[in-house]
Design a protein around this motif. Structure first.
Motif, mmCIF file in Angstrom:
data_model
loop_
_atom_site.group_PDB
_atom_site.id
_atom_site.type_symbol
_atom_site.label_atom_id
_atom_site.label_comp_id
_atom_site.label_asym_id
_atom_site.label_seq_id
_atom_site.Cartn_x
_atom_site.Cartn_y
_atom_site.Cartn_z
ATOM 1 N N LEU A 21 0.852 -1.177 0.000
ATOM 2 C CA LEU A 21 0.000 0.000 0.000
ATOM 3 C C LEU A 21 0.888 1.226 0.000
ATOM 4 C CD1 LEU A 21 -2.491 -0.748 2.922
ATOM 5 C CD2 LEU A 21 -2.994 -0.886 0.480
ATOM 6 N N ALA A 22 0.483 2.249 -0.686
ATOM 7 C CA ALA A 22 1.120 3.562 -0.599
ATOM 8 C C ALA A 22 0.036 4.511 -0.104
ATOM 9 C CB ALA A 22 1.670 3.996 -1.949
ATOM 10 N N LEU A 23 0.316 5.202 0.987
ATOM 11 C CA LEU A 23 -0.706 6.071 1.568
ATOM 12 C C LEU A 23 -0.066 7.273 2.238
ATOM 13 C CD1 LEU A 23 -0.681 5.180 4.878
ATOM 14 C CD2 LEU A 23 -1.651 3.164 3.825
ATOM 15 N N ARG A 24 -0.900 8.271 2.454
ATOM 16 C CA ARG A 24 -0.415 9.458 3.158
ATOM 17 C C ARG A 24 -1.591 10.265 3.667
ATOM 18 N NH1 ARG A 24 0.196 14.652 0.198
ATOM 19 N NH2 ARG A 24 -0.967 14.415 -1.733
ATOM 20 N N VAL A 25 -1.317 11.126 4.604
ATOM 21 C CA VAL A 25 -2.290 12.112 5.053
ATOM 22 C C VAL A 25 -1.911 13.439 4.418
ATOM 23 C CG1 VAL A 25 -2.812 10.927 7.225
ATOM 24 C CG2 VAL A 25 -1.019 12.652 7.169
ATOM 25 N N ASP A 26 -2.794 14.400 4.452
ATOM 26 C CA ASP A 26 -2.543 15.701 3.821
ATOM 27 C C ASP A 26 -1.221 16.302 4.271
ATOM 28 O OD1 ASP A 26 -4.951 15.530 2.531
ATOM 29 O OD2 ASP A 26 -6.010 16.874 3.894
ATOM 30 N N ARG A 27 -0.473 16.755 3.304
ATOM 31 C CA ARG A 27 0.787 17.492 3.525
ATOM 32 C C ARG A 27 1.868 16.683 4.233
ATOM 33 N NH1 ARG A 27 -3.062 21.365 5.507
ATOM 34 N NH2 ARG A 27 -3.835 22.573 3.751
ATOM 35 N N GLN A 28 1.815 15.385 4.122
ATOM 36 C CA GLN A 28 2.846 14.523 4.707
ATOM 37 C C GLN A 28 3.453 13.643 3.628
ATOM 38 O OE1 GLN A 28 3.929 14.534 7.936
ATOM 39 N NE2 GLN A 28 2.583 16.292 8.243
ATOM 40 N N GLU A 29 4.617 13.066 3.926
ATOM 41 C CA GLU A 29 5.271 12.165 2.989
ATOM 42 C C GLU A 29 4.460 10.889 2.809
ATOM 43 O OE1 GLU A 29 9.736 11.884 3.036
ATOM 44 O OE2 GLU A 29 9.320 12.493 5.112
#
Length: 51
Positions: A21-29
């Motif tokens: 999985l590739a995931l992130r939260v807003d404005r994060q790596e």
């Protein structure tokens, strides 16, 4: 390393049938989530093909 009873249940559900999985939260790596067995398999394959 800390374990959680239900904290990552959704990650496991999203990972079902996938290699990563590739995931992130807003404005994060971006983060990549993989099962340890899949990472070790990948590293063994890379070692075999390089040497």
């Amino acid at each position: 390393m800390k374990r959680r009873k239900d904290g990552f249940r959704q990650l496991y559900a999203w990972l079902e049938g996938r290699d990563f999985l590739a995931l992130r939260v807003d404005r994060q790596e971006w983060l990549v989530v993989m099962r340890l067995g899949k990472i070790l398999e990948f590293l063994r394959e890379q070692g075999a093909s390089n040497g």
